[in-house]
Design an enzyme around this catalytic site. Structure first.
Site, mmCIF file in Angstrom:
data_model
loop_
_atom_site.group_PDB
_atom_site.id
_atom_site.type_symbol
_atom_site.label_atom_id
_atom_site.label_comp_id
_atom_site.label_asym_id
_atom_site.label_seq_id
_atom_site.Cartn_x
_atom_site.Cartn_y
_atom_site.Cartn_z
ATOM 1 N N GLY A 34 0.884 -1.164 0.000
ATOM 2 C CA GLY A 34 0.000 0.000 0.000
ATOM 3 C C GLY A 34 0.915 1.205 0.000
ATOM 4 O O GLY A 34 1.875 1.252 -0.762
ATOM 5 N N GLU A 35 0.662 2.125 0.869
ATOM 6 C CA GLU A 35 1.527 3.297 0.997
ATOM 7 C C GLU A 35 1.958 3.367 2.467
ATOM 8 O O GLU A 35 1.131 3.558 3.346
ATOM 9 C CB GLU A 35 0.747 4.544 0.558
ATOM 10 C CG GLU A 35 1.488 5.833 0.721
ATOM 11 C CD GLU A 35 2.879 5.804 0.133
ATOM 12 O OE1 GLU A 35 3.031 5.483 -1.051
ATOM 13 O OE2 GLU A 35 3.841 6.060 0.884
ATOM 14 N N SER A 36 3.255 3.198 2.701
ATOM 15 C CA SER A 36 3.726 3.056 4.079
ATOM 16 C C SER A 36 3.424 4.279 4.931
ATOM 17 O O SER A 36 3.109 4.152 6.122
ATOM 18 C CB SER A 36 5.221 2.750 4.096
ATOM 19 O OG SER A 36 5.951 3.761 3.417
ATOM 20 N N HIS B 107 5.198 -8.481 -4.322
ATOM 21 C CA HIS B 107 3.828 -8.811 -3.908
ATOM 22 C C HIS B 107 3.467 -10.234 -4.317
ATOM 23 O O HIS B 107 2.854 -10.424 -5.381
ATOM 24 C CB HIS B 107 2.841 -7.863 -4.616
ATOM 25 C CG HIS B 107 2.866 -6.456 -4.137
ATOM 26 N ND1 HIS B 107 1.982 -5.970 -3.207
ATOM 27 C CD2 HIS B 107 3.667 -5.425 -4.465
ATOM 28 C CE1 HIS B 107 2.226 -4.694 -2.981
ATOM 29 N NE2 HIS B 107 3.252 -4.330 -3.736
ATOM 30 N N GLU C 251 1.137 -12.025 -3.273
ATOM 31 C CA GLU C 251 -0.312 -12.264 -3.187
ATOM 32 C C GLU C 251 -1.027 -12.038 -4.511
ATOM 33 O O GLU C 251 -2.185 -12.429 -4.658
ATOM 34 C CB GLU C 251 -0.929 -11.393 -2.072
ATOM 35 C CG GLU C 251 -1.159 -9.930 -2.408
ATOM 36 C CD GLU C 251 0.106 -9.067 -2.340
ATOM 37 O OE1 GLU C 251 1.197 -9.609 -2.112
ATOM 38 O OE2 GLU C 251 -0.013 -7.844 -2.558
ATOM 39 N N CYS D 7 6.347 -5.186 0.586
ATOM 40 C CA CYS D 7 6.427 -3.835 0.006
ATOM 41 C C CYS D 7 6.271 -2.769 1.094
ATOM 42 O O CYS D 7 7.173 -2.599 1.902
ATOM 43 C CB CYS D 7 5.409 -3.710 -1.123
ATOM 44 S SG CYS D 7 5.846 -2.423 -2.309
ATOM 45 N N ILE E 162 5.834 -3.126 -7.272
ATOM 46 C CA ILE E 162 4.971 -1.962 -7.529
ATOM 47 C C ILE E 162 5.475 -0.799 -6.667
ATOM 48 O O ILE E 162 5.280 -0.789 -5.459
ATOM 49 C CB ILE E 162 3.492 -2.277 -7.195
ATOM 50 C CG1 ILE E 162 3.014 -3.528 -7.971
ATOM 51 C CG2 ILE E 162 2.603 -1.078 -7.512
ATOM 52 C CD1 ILE E 162 1.706 -4.117 -7.467
ATOM 53 N N ARG E 163 6.150 0.151 -7.278
ATOM 54 C CA ARG E 163 6.762 1.268 -6.535
ATOM 55 C C ARG E 163 7.443 0.747 -5.267
ATOM 56 O O ARG E 163 7.199 1.233 -4.157
ATOM 57 C CB ARG E 163 5.729 2.344 -6.202
ATOM 58 C CG ARG E 163 5.238 3.074 -7.456
ATOM 59 C CD ARG E 163 4.248 4.190 -7.146
ATOM 60 N NE ARG E 163 4.781 5.176 -6.219
ATOM 61 C CZ ARG E 163 5.647 6.139 -6.535
ATOM 62 N NH1 ARG E 163 6.110 6.241 -7.754
ATOM 63 N NH2 ARG E 163 6.045 7.005 -5.639
ATOM 64 N N ARG F 180 12.759 3.689 0.136
ATOM 65 C CA ARG F 180 11.421 3.743 -0.479
ATOM 66 C C ARG F 180 11.535 4.059 -1.961
ATOM 67 O O ARG F 180 12.417 4.810 -2.373
ATOM 68 C CB ARG F 180 10.574 4.834 0.166
ATOM 69 C CG ARG F 180 9.918 4.432 1.448
ATOM 70 C CD ARG F 180 9.112 5.585 2.007
ATOM 71 N NE ARG F 180 7.887 5.829 1.282
ATOM 72 C CZ ARG F 180 7.423 7.030 0.988
ATOM 73 N NH1 ARG F 180 8.071 8.115 1.300
ATOM 74 N NH2 ARG F 180 6.267 7.148 0.356
HETATM 75 N N1 GLN Z 1 5.848 3.098 -2.437
HETATM 76 C C1 GLN Z 1 5.090 2.566 -1.344
HETATM 77 C C2 GLN Z 1 5.580 3.114 -0.010
HETATM 78 O O1 GLN Z 1 6.483 3.850 0.048
HETATM 79 C C3 GLN Z 1 5.125 1.054 -1.325
HETATM 80 C C4 GLN Z 1 4.407 0.521 -2.541
HETATM 81 C C5 GLN Z 1 3.685 -0.785 -2.310
HETATM 82 O O2 GLN Z 1 3.489 -1.234 -1.196
HETATM 83 N N2 GLN Z 1 3.237 -1.374 -3.386
HETATM 84 O O3 GLN Z 1 5.029 2.788 0.997
#
Ligand code: GLN
Length: 200
Positions: free
Chosen positions: A48-50, A179, A181, A80, A138-139, A109
């Site tokens: 997700g987004e940390s 990921h 999952e 991630c 993913i990012r 990150r």
């Molecule tokens: N870029 C996200 C972060 O800094 C991590 C991306 C992800 O969990 N797919 O949290």
């Protein structure tokens, strides 16, 4: 005895992790409150987004309780953003970003760069037999530095990021930059559940 593994359900691929845990014989349950946290043997921290998950952990009064469970030795798997949350040190985080910590690593990150926000590659992970793991990034962060207690399980094998560390274990903690999952390959979840059961 059934192994109950919580999936932190504040943001991210909660259903996919629950499905993967179920597929490998554990009971996967969403965790959004402390009473749910208290009932699990282990916890998955999804991507997700940390920075957002960090804020939501506080908003849901879960930050302290999760951190305490980790300090008490609860096994956890972070994918991630989940990997960032379990890391002791973060590079390129936001100024106010905090982590739960526990894993003696430094992560960076969004490490793979703008042009390659997302990519897929095959790699081998120590402890996972058979064909290579198809890893979806993913990012994603990578692990920039690993302390003496942490063990590198996998690295990117080719391309511009060859050699970068993307899977680490330290005692009951497991993290991957990618990921699993989303691929239908449940071997990372199987490894984690076996760790929770003390078989690995
Ligand atoms: N870029 C996200 C972060 O800094 C991590 C991306 C992800 O969990 N797919 O949290």
């Amino acid at each position: 005895m059934t192994t109950t593994v919580g999936v932190l359900a504040l943001q991210g691929d909660v259903r996919e992790h629950v499905a993967a845990l179920t597929a490998v014989g554990a009971r996967g349950v969403p965790v959004r409150r402390t009473s749910e946290l208290d009932a699990v043997d282990a916890l998955v921290l999804p991507g997700g987004e940390s920075t957002t998950i960090d804020k939501l952990l506080r908003a849901f009064d879960l930050f302290g309780p999760v951190q305490q469970r980790l300090r008490d030795g609860m096994p956890a798997y972070g994918s991630c953003a989940g990997m960032i949350l379990l890391a002791d040190r973060v590079l390129d985080g936001t100024a106010d970003q905090q982590t739960l910590g526990g894993l003696d690593v430094t992560v960076r990150r969004n490490a793979f760069g703008r042009q390659v926000d997302s990519f897929e590659t095959d790699l081998s992970i120590e402890g996972i037999e058979g064909e290579p793991v198809h890893a979806v990034f993913i990012r994603a962060p990578w692990v920039e530095q690993v302390g003496p207690a942490a063990r590198v399980l996998g690295r990117v094998e080719g391309g511009h990021a060859a050699g970068r560390i993307v899977a680490v274990r330290q005692g009951p903690l497991l993290v991957t930059s990618f990921h699993p999952e989303v691929t239908g390959d449940t071997r990372v979840h199987r490894l984690f559940v076996e760790m929770v059961r003390g078989d690995r």
